[in-house]
Design an enzyme around this catalytic site. Structure first.
Site, PDB file in Angstrom:
ATOM      1  N   LYS A  17       0.716  -1.232   0.026  1.00 11.70           N
ATOM      2  CA  LYS A  17      -0.106  -0.031  -0.117  1.00 11.70           C
ATOM      3  C   LYS A  17       0.817   1.286   0.195  1.00 11.70           C
ATOM      4  O   LYS A  17       0.492   2.344  -0.892  1.00 11.70           O
ATOM      5  CB  LYS A  17      -0.798  -0.097   1.038  1.00 11.70           C
ATOM      6  CG  LYS A  17      -1.792   1.124   1.275  1.00 11.70           C
ATOM      7  CD  LYS A  17      -3.118   0.824   2.404  1.00 11.70           C
ATOM      8  CE  LYS A  17      -2.837   0.739   3.718  1.00 11.70           C
ATOM      9  NZ  LYS A  17      -2.629   2.266   4.052  1.00 11.70           N
ATOM     10  N   SER A  18       1.799   1.319   0.956  1.00 13.01           N
ATOM     11  CA  SER A  18       2.660   2.548   0.967  1.00 13.01           C
ATOM     12  C   SER A  18       3.310   2.793  -0.280  1.00 13.01           C
ATOM     13  O   SER A  18       3.624   3.898  -0.854  1.00 13.01           O
ATOM     14  CB  SER A  18       3.789   2.363   2.032  1.00 13.01           C
ATOM     15  OG  SER A  18       3.182   2.198   3.305  1.00 13.01           O
ATOM     16  N   ARG A  22       2.859   6.104  -3.240  1.00 12.57           N
ATOM     17  CA  ARG A  22       4.067   6.767  -3.497  1.00 12.57           C
ATOM     18  C   ARG A  22       4.333   6.740  -5.335  1.00 12.57           C
ATOM     19  O   ARG A  22       4.378   7.756  -5.767  1.00 12.57           O
ATOM     20  CB  ARG A  22       5.407   6.335  -2.883  1.00 12.57           C
ATOM     21  CG  ARG A  22       5.436   6.679  -1.560  1.00 12.57           C
ATOM     22  CD  ARG A  22       6.431   5.976  -0.572  1.00 12.57           C
ATOM     23  NE  ARG A  22       6.136   6.532   0.863  1.00 12.57           N
ATOM     24  CZ  ARG A  22       5.492   6.270   2.030  1.00 12.57           C
ATOM     25  NH1 ARG A  22       4.369   5.672   1.559  1.00 12.57           N
ATOM     26  NH2 ARG A  22       5.639   6.868   3.142  1.00 12.57           N
ATOM     27  N   GLY A  89      -4.718   8.113   5.438  1.00 10.89           N
ATOM     28  CA  GLY A  89      -3.700   9.227   6.008  1.00 10.89           C
ATOM     29  C   GLY A  89      -2.607   9.324   4.969  1.00 10.89           C
ATOM     30  O   GLY A  89      -2.084  10.522   4.944  1.00 10.89           O
ATOM     31  N   SER A 167       7.868   9.440  11.556  1.00  7.33           N
ATOM     32  CA  SER A 167       6.966   9.200  10.777  1.00  7.33           C
ATOM     33  C   SER A 167       7.242   9.214   9.461  1.00  7.33           C
ATOM     34  O   SER A 167       7.442  10.140   8.920  1.00  7.33           O
ATOM     35  CB  SER A 167       5.509  10.032  11.167  1.00  7.33           C
ATOM     36  OG  SER A 167       4.730  10.201   9.966  1.00  7.33           O
ATOM     37  N   GLN A 169       5.130   9.228   6.898  1.00  2.38           N
ATOM     38  CA  GLN A 169       4.224  10.020   6.079  1.00  2.38           C
ATOM     39  C   GLN A 169       4.859  11.625   6.302  1.00  2.38           C
ATOM     40  O   GLN A 169       4.776  12.202   5.036  1.00  2.38           O
ATOM     41  CB  GLN A 169       2.918   9.840   6.600  1.00  2.38           C
ATOM     42  CG  GLN A 169       2.230   8.502   6.424  1.00  2.38           C
ATOM     43  CD  GLN A 169       0.851   8.430   7.031  1.00  2.38           C
ATOM     44  OE1 GLN A 169       0.451   9.204   7.702  1.00  2.38           O
ATOM     45  NE2 GLN A 169       0.209   7.216   6.772  1.00  2.38           N
ATOM     46  N   ASP A 330       2.571  -0.705  11.813  1.00  2.00           N
ATOM     47  CA  ASP A 330       1.175  -1.386  11.347  1.00  2.00           C
ATOM     48  C   ASP A 330       1.298  -2.561  11.824  1.00  2.00           C
ATOM     49  O   ASP A 330       0.091  -3.179  11.675  1.00  2.00           O
ATOM     50  CB  ASP A 330       1.341  -1.100   9.895  1.00  2.00           C
ATOM     51  CG  ASP A 330       1.096   0.334   9.284  1.00  2.00           C
ATOM     52  OD1 ASP A 330       0.680   1.349  10.194  1.00  2.00           O
ATOM     53  OD2 ASP A 330       1.022   0.607   8.401  1.00  2.00           O
ATOM     54  N   LYS A 357      -3.954   6.396  14.877  1.00  3.10           N
ATOM     55  CA  LYS A 357      -4.021   5.730  13.561  1.00  3.10           C
ATOM     56  C   LYS A 357      -5.395   5.916  13.347  1.00  3.10           C
ATOM     57  O   LYS A 357      -6.144   6.760  13.656  1.00  3.10           O
ATOM     58  CB  LYS A 357      -3.616   4.337  13.552  1.00  3.10           C
ATOM     59  CG  LYS A 357      -2.049   4.234  13.983  1.00  3.10           C
ATOM     60  CD  LYS A 357      -1.358   4.619  12.554  1.00  3.10           C
ATOM     61  CE  LYS A 357       0.290   4.825  13.029  1.00  3.10           C
ATOM     62  NZ  LYS A 357       0.946   5.705  11.654  1.00  3.10           N
ATOM     63  N   ARG A 406      -7.175  -2.967  10.304  1.00  2.00           N
ATOM     64  CA  ARG A 406      -6.224  -3.717  10.867  1.00  2.00           C
ATOM     65  C   ARG A 406      -6.639  -4.450  11.989  1.00  2.00           C
ATOM     66  O   ARG A 406      -6.455  -5.469  12.434  1.00  2.00           O
ATOM     67  CB  ARG A 406      -4.857  -2.887  11.067  1.00  2.00           C
ATOM     68  CG  ARG A 406      -4.162  -2.502  10.030  1.00  2.00           C
ATOM     69  CD  ARG A 406      -2.817  -2.339  10.039  1.00  2.00           C
ATOM     70  NE  ARG A 406      -2.216  -1.502   8.710  1.00  2.00           N
ATOM     71  CZ  ARG A 406      -1.893  -1.796   7.766  1.00  2.00           C
ATOM     72  NH1 ARG A 406      -1.846  -3.110   7.399  1.00  2.00           N
ATOM     73  NH2 ARG A 406      -1.530  -1.103   6.670  1.00  2.00           N
TER      74      ARG A 406
HETATM   75  C1  S3P Z   1       2.717   4.903   6.268  1.00  2.00           C
HETATM   76  C2  S3P Z   1       3.007   5.150   7.149  1.00  2.00           C
HETATM   77  C3  S3P Z   1       2.957   4.784   8.528  1.00  2.00           C
HETATM   78  C4  S3P Z   1       1.947   3.623   8.689  1.00  2.00           C
HETATM   79  C5  S3P Z   1       0.869   3.841   7.457  1.00  2.00           C
HETATM   80  C6  S3P Z   1       1.449   4.137   6.096  1.00  2.00           C
HETATM   81  C7  S3P Z   1       3.149   5.254   4.954  1.00  2.00           C
HETATM   82  O1  S3P Z   1       2.400   6.046   9.069  1.00  2.00           O
HETATM   83  O2  S3P Z   1       1.044   3.546   9.833  1.00  2.00           O
HETATM   84  O3  S3P Z   1      -0.032   2.978   7.474  1.00  2.00           O
HETATM   85  O4  S3P Z   1       2.820   4.837   3.697  1.00  2.00           O
HETATM   86  O5  S3P Z   1       4.127   6.344   4.989  1.00  2.00           O
HETATM   87  P1  S3P Z   1       3.439   7.027  10.056  1.00  2.00           P
HETATM   88  O6  S3P Z   1       4.449   7.205   9.123  1.00  2.00           O
HETATM   89  O7  S3P Z   1       2.529   8.285  10.451  1.00  2.00           O
HETATM   90  O8  S3P Z   1       3.598   6.341  11.161  1.00  2.00           O
END
Ligand code: S3P
Length: 451
Positions: A17-18, A22, A89, A167, A169, A330, A357, A406
């Site tokens: 997913k991440s 991106r 998020g 983080s 993100q 996660d 979260k 989750r």
């Molecule tokens: C993610 C980073 C994490 C994770 C989220 C996905 C990402 O959050 O919990 O599910 O794709 O960068 P944080 O970076 O805010 O911890």
């Protein structure tokens, strides 16, 4: 002597997913045609696609190949109106970063009820006041921290940002913003969060580098950096694979999960399992178009703690320090679910970030494990799991995951292990990361000797 490989059940895991988020954003920033091979198509990534479409990016899914055509970030629609990030998020935070450095941009970032409760200002709080960006609520409140928020983009001056939160993100949002600046930008934050943005930027020839100094890391962006079109394949998602691993381990089904992203900042959960003497075998997979190396996992059958895999260590993962948390952020709920069955106690330290979260995950995991008969408890931001849970002792339980995918998947794994039909509300929320979860879980359960 030739040893015959033990049979295993092969289960497919969704793409990461991440990385998909991106690649979508980077392909949207590039001017021209890019291809994303085997992207995750789920609620969260569809939210990113919808937002990018409003900015002028076009998508066409052909089988497992997503073609992306963009006019490039410099020609994005400057007045896209409301960008609805749904439950995601990552979508919201990455877009806040990118849009803040697009001069003339005015976009409203919005989300569902859960996303609208999560802190957003953390992305731009790290920026110095004179960097040039403005962010406020639709009513003009310049201190607002929750969505909806209106981003007024600007030609940012290069900045030196420091974040107290480890983080990915936040780090990624600021890195993408830095690509729009002329000059050297640095971002310093606690080390250990996932580094897909840095890896992809380097792979795409963008001027981004990362260095670690003890407990801190610094990302340097020597802007401007113009993203060029690309074709890259997404590996499997280790966070989703952990739910399959949990199902296999606890149902006593030896499973093979192919093609999982092998990034050490995403597989640290396997190190936690190793501390509990649970060894997942990993073999590398080769493919040149993968955005990052991948590996196959073979998950052993482990019948609720009754068959130790090694006799040399005490059961239970004992103590997981706070410094590990960014790399297992996660996976904590699913690790806690597995460790509830260990023969000894486990403790996770410093889980404050879990409270912000998709739900308050720390409270949620305690609620779930308690409902399933395990006396887990949270002490401040630490989680204590006594271990010793037995499948047969799990009562018929009811659980409301409060829309958190989750937590819902943890509850569904426990339900399978207990071989009961439990009252789990809102099972459909798993769609944001693992649309096919129930079917794959049932396929594992159908192989269980206990059935
Ligand atoms: C993610 C980073 C994490 C994770 C989220 C996905 C990402 O959050 O919990 O599910 O794709 O960068 P944080 O970076 O805010 O911890």
């Amino acid at each position: 002597m030739i040893r015959r490989a033990e049979p295993h059940h092969e289960v497919a895991c969704p793409p990461d997913k991440s990385i998909t988020h991106r690649l979508l954003v980077l392909a949207g920033m590039a001017c021209g045609k890019s291809s994303i091979l085997s992207p995750l198509v789920s609620g969260d990534t569809r939210a990113t696609i919808r937002c990018l479409e409003k900015l002028g990016v076009r998508f066409d899914l052909q089988g497992d190949r997503l073609e992306v055509e963009s006019p490039g970030v410099a020609r994005w629609n400057r007045d896209p109106g409301i960008l609805d990030c749904g439950n995601s998020g990552t979508t919201a935070r990455l877009l806040i970063g990118v849009l803040s450095s697009v001069p003339g941009m005015k976009a409203t970032i919005a989300g569902d009820e859960s996303l609208s409760r999560r802190p957003m200002r953390r992305v731009l709080q790290a920026l110095p006041a004179d960097a040039g960006v403005r962010i406020e609520s639709p009513s003009g409140d310049t201190g607002a921290d929750r969505l909806p928020l209106v981003i007024y983009g600007a030609k940012l001056s290069p900045f030196h940002a420091t974040s107290k939160v480890g983080s990915a993100q936040v780090k990624s949002a600021l890195t993408l913003a830095g690509l729009g600046c002329d000059g050297e930008t640095t971002i310093t934050l606690p080390a250990g969060s996932r580094n897909h943005t840095e890896i992809l930027c380097v792979r795409l020839g963008l001027p981004v580098s990362a260095e670690r100094y003890g407990a801190l890391e610094t990302i340097t962006v020597r802007g401007p950096g113009e993203v060029q079109p690309f074709a890259l394949r997404v590996p499997g998602d280790p966070s989703s694979a952990m739910f399959l691993a949990a199902a296999g381990l606890l149902a006593g089904v030896r499973c093979m999960i192919p093609g999982i992203c092998a990034n050490p900042l995403r597989t640290a959960a396997l190190d936690v399992l190793e501390q509990a003497s649970i060894q997942i075998q990993r073999t590398p997979v080769r493919a040149d178009d993968l955005s990052e190396p991948a590996e196959n996992w073979i998950v052993p059958a482990w019948l609720d703690g009754s068959k130790p895999l090694t006799r040399s260590r005490a059961w239970g993962a004992e103590e997981i320090p706070a410094a590990w948390v960014p790399a297992i952020i996660d996976e904590v709920p699913v690790l806690a679910t597995i460790l509830a069955f260990a023969q000894g106690p486990s403790m996770f330290r410093g889980l404050g970030e879990l409270r912000v979260k998709e739900s308050d995950r720390l409270a949620g995991i305690v609620r779930l494990l308690n409902a399933a008969g395990c006396a887990a408890l949270a002490e401040g931001d630490d989680l204590i799991i006594p271990g010793g849970l037995k499948a047969k002792a799990i009562p018929d339980f009811s659980f409301d995951p409060e829309g958190d995918h989750r937590l819902a998947m943890c509850a569904m794994v426990l339900e399978q292990v207990a071989q009961k039909t439990c009252n789990i509300s809102d099972r459909g929320c798993v769609e944001v990361s693992f649309p096919d979860f129930e079917r794959v879980l049932l396929s594992i359960a159908s192989k269980s000797g206990k059935k």
